[in-house]
Every structure is written in C-alpha cells, then in structure tokens.
Design a protein around this motif. Structure first.
Motif, PDB file in Angstrom:
ATOM      1  N   GLU A  60       0.932  -1.227  -0.030  1.00  0.00           N
ATOM      2  CA  GLU A  60      -0.009  -0.079   0.069  1.00  0.00           C
ATOM      3  C   GLU A  60       0.938   1.243  -0.018  1.00  0.00           C
ATOM      4  O   GLU A  60       1.998   1.241   0.635  1.00  0.00           O
ATOM      5  N   LYS A  61       0.449   2.148  -0.747  1.00  0.00           N
ATOM      6  CA  LYS A  61       0.869   3.643  -0.661  1.00  0.00           C
ATOM      7  C   LYS A  61       0.038   4.435  -0.451  1.00  0.00           C
ATOM      8  O   LYS A  61      -0.944   4.824  -1.278  1.00  0.00           O
ATOM      9  N   GLY A  62      -0.302   4.942   0.933  1.00  0.00           N
ATOM     10  CA  GLY A  62      -1.439   5.832   0.900  1.00  0.00           C
ATOM     11  C   GLY A  62      -1.312   7.255   1.027  1.00  0.00           C
ATOM     12  O   GLY A  62      -0.263   7.698   0.244  1.00  0.00           O
ATOM     13  N   GLN A  63      -2.169   8.075   1.419  1.00  0.00           N
ATOM     14  CA  GLN A  63      -2.279   9.497   1.130  1.00  0.00           C
ATOM     15  C   GLN A  63      -0.954  10.287   1.479  1.00  0.00           C
ATOM     16  O   GLN A  63      -0.597  11.184   0.940  1.00  0.00           O
ATOM     17  N   HIS A  64      -0.212   9.898   2.954  1.00  0.00           N
ATOM     18  CA  HIS A  64       0.867  10.463   2.959  1.00  0.00           C
ATOM     19  C   HIS A  64       2.084   9.600   3.025  1.00  0.00           C
ATOM     20  O   HIS A  64       2.903  10.014   3.485  1.00  0.00           O
ATOM     21  N   ASP A  65       2.151   8.753   2.264  1.00  0.00           N
ATOM     22  CA  ASP A  65       3.143   7.545   2.195  1.00  0.00           C
ATOM     23  C   ASP A  65       4.168   8.285   1.004  1.00  0.00           C
ATOM     24  O   ASP A  65       3.395   8.555  -0.201  1.00  0.00           O
ATOM     25  N   GLU A  66       5.306   8.128   1.045  1.00  0.00           N
ATOM     26  CA  GLU A  66       6.254   8.295  -0.016  1.00  0.00           C
ATOM     27  C   GLU A  66       6.628   7.068  -1.012  1.00  0.00           C
ATOM     28  O   GLU A  66       6.888   7.073  -2.115  1.00  0.00           O
TER      29      GLU A  66
END
Length: 274
Positions: A60-66
C-alpha cells in the motif's frame, strides 16, 4: 492437526494457495480494524512441484506515504518448521491527520499492489469487498453490516485494467464473479519471485451524494403534519476488504480451476479468462 498440515506442506505433490487479507474500517472520524489472515489449501489437484517457499504480500501507498509498504503478508518456507510467517494490518491508517475529518467527494490517494514474497513463480488473484456498517464497533466485536446501503458510493478507483483507458493494463476484471459489493481481479502475467504487480487502485472516495440519501417519516396529529427527515448514512461507517491469494505457475490452469473454481487459459505465460 499440526502434524497433518506439516506433512501436507512438505509433500512434493501439492497445490498451494497463499492468501492474505487487509481490511479498511473507516467511521468518518476514526480508522481501524483488521481481520485474521487465512490460508486455503486444495488437495483436489496434485501438481509435481517441490514447494520451498511460497508467499504473497499486499502493498500500500496511502495519502501521506512516499513509497509502498507491506500491509498484510502470508509466507511459508522450509526453515519455518511448518509454520506461516504472517502479519495482518489495516488499510488507510495514515489517510487522515489527527483530528482531520473525512470529506465526502474528496479523492484520497490509495495505491494497492501485490508482491511475490516467495521464491517460486505464481499467478495472483485479488478480491475486493465494499460495504457499509452501522459504525458501532466495540472492542472485540464486529460492526453490523448494512446491506441495504449502496456499496457503489464507496469508490475505490481501479487502474491498469485490461480493456480500460489505454487497454494495455495487466489486471483482468472478472465480470462474471463481480457484483456491486465484490470485485475480482486476476493478474495476467506470471509473477516472478520478489517481483511486484502493477497497482490495481489509485484513490478512494466517498460519493458526496450520501448527503442526499434521506428517509422521511410522515405522521399526522390532528391538523398538523409532522415530517421527520433522517440521513441514511449519518453515523455509519464503510469497510473495504482486499484479499490476495496466489497459486504456483506449474500447471497453473488446472491449479487455478482446482483452487479457485475458475477456468483460465495460459499462453506464453499470459493468463486470460475463459
């Protein structure tokens, strides 16, 4: 039971399906909720393959993930003494900042993909479930599902789907197995050890039309008419489950039919749905 399972896992004639599960439970003001990972074994079909390490991980790469991070995984290897190395997490844990409220109609970044964390090649299937709950989850208890509410208002945007947009996507949408609540995807390419699929989602959004979904109750008292308006989605929550499983590439068409009950064709290692 454990002795039987170890014997089965170490057999050279085995079809193995690794299965992981991640759950999103969003109550408009808080995020949380997980489900136990499961594993499904099919003994109907026996393929001649030595299983040394099979594993699958939801990334997962979410809203605040780089960058992408593992959410849930389920791996098995010979050095594990017949046990599974597993971890189950929750999606969208970092989607909202502290004290931030969910805004219906706004798109939040939510990229999901799958990694082969074993050392044998495999084909991958993803099942996505969307539904509403009463939003009253208590510690140790599941919230109550609300099947009368429309799961289409939970918009998990699919990407890299074959036949959509440019048409070059590698994810196949199984129309026959999909419903309003469930979406089933297959990755057309065989996935080599430690390799990752293309993402199959990019955003999540709650349709802002939820504000227009109301129920009115009319009562008459003498010459007065009382109309009570209740918002159908007031105080409820939504849930998205992403389940990932995989089978080894050896005699994969028969293995997929045995494990998942789906007829597929494989030509030059490319999977297509029949």
């Amino acid at each position: 039971m454990m002795k039987r399972m170890r014997k089965f896992l170490r057999s050279p004639k085995t079809t193995v399906t690794a299965f992981v599960l991640a759950v999103l439970l969003l109550l408009f003001s808080s995020i949380g909720g997980t489900r136990a990972a499961l594993t499904y074994f099919s003994e109907t079909y026996a393929s001649r393959v030595q299983m040394s390490n099979i594993g699958v991980t939801l990334m997962e790469k979410g809203q605040h993930d780089e960058k992408f991070k593992p959410v849930s995984k389920r791996d098995y290897n010979d050095a594990s003494n017949g046990t599974w190395n597993e971890n189950t997490g929750a999606l969208l844990e970092g989607m909202l900042e502290e004290d931030e409220e969910l805004i219906p109609g706004r798109k939040y970044k939510e990229e999901l993909k799958v990694q082969n964390t074993g050392d044998i090649r495999q084909y991958v299937r993803v099942s996505i479930y969307k539904y509403w709950t009463d939003g009253k989850a208590e510690k140790g208890k599941e919230p109550v599902k609300k099947p009368e509410l429309d799961p289409k208002l939970i918009e998990l945007n699919l990407v890299n789907i074959a036949g959509q947009d440019s048409g070059s996507g590698k994810w196949l949408l199984d129309q026959g197995a999909s419903t309003k609540e469930r979406t089933v995807l297959y990755y057309s390419d065989v996935l080599d050890a430690q390799k990752e699929t293309d993402p199959f989602t990019d955003t999540v959004r709650i349709d802002d039309n939820i504000a227009t979904k109301v129920t009115q109750t009319v009562t008459q008292k003498g010459e007065y008419t009382n109309i009570k308006t209740t918002y159908d989605y007031d105080g409820i929550g939504f849930c998205v489950e992403a389940k990932v499983d995989a089978v080894q590439d050896h005699n994969a068409a028969d293995a997929i039919w045995s494990a998942w009950g789906r007829r597929v064709s494989i030509d030059n290692e490319t999977l297509s749905l029949e």
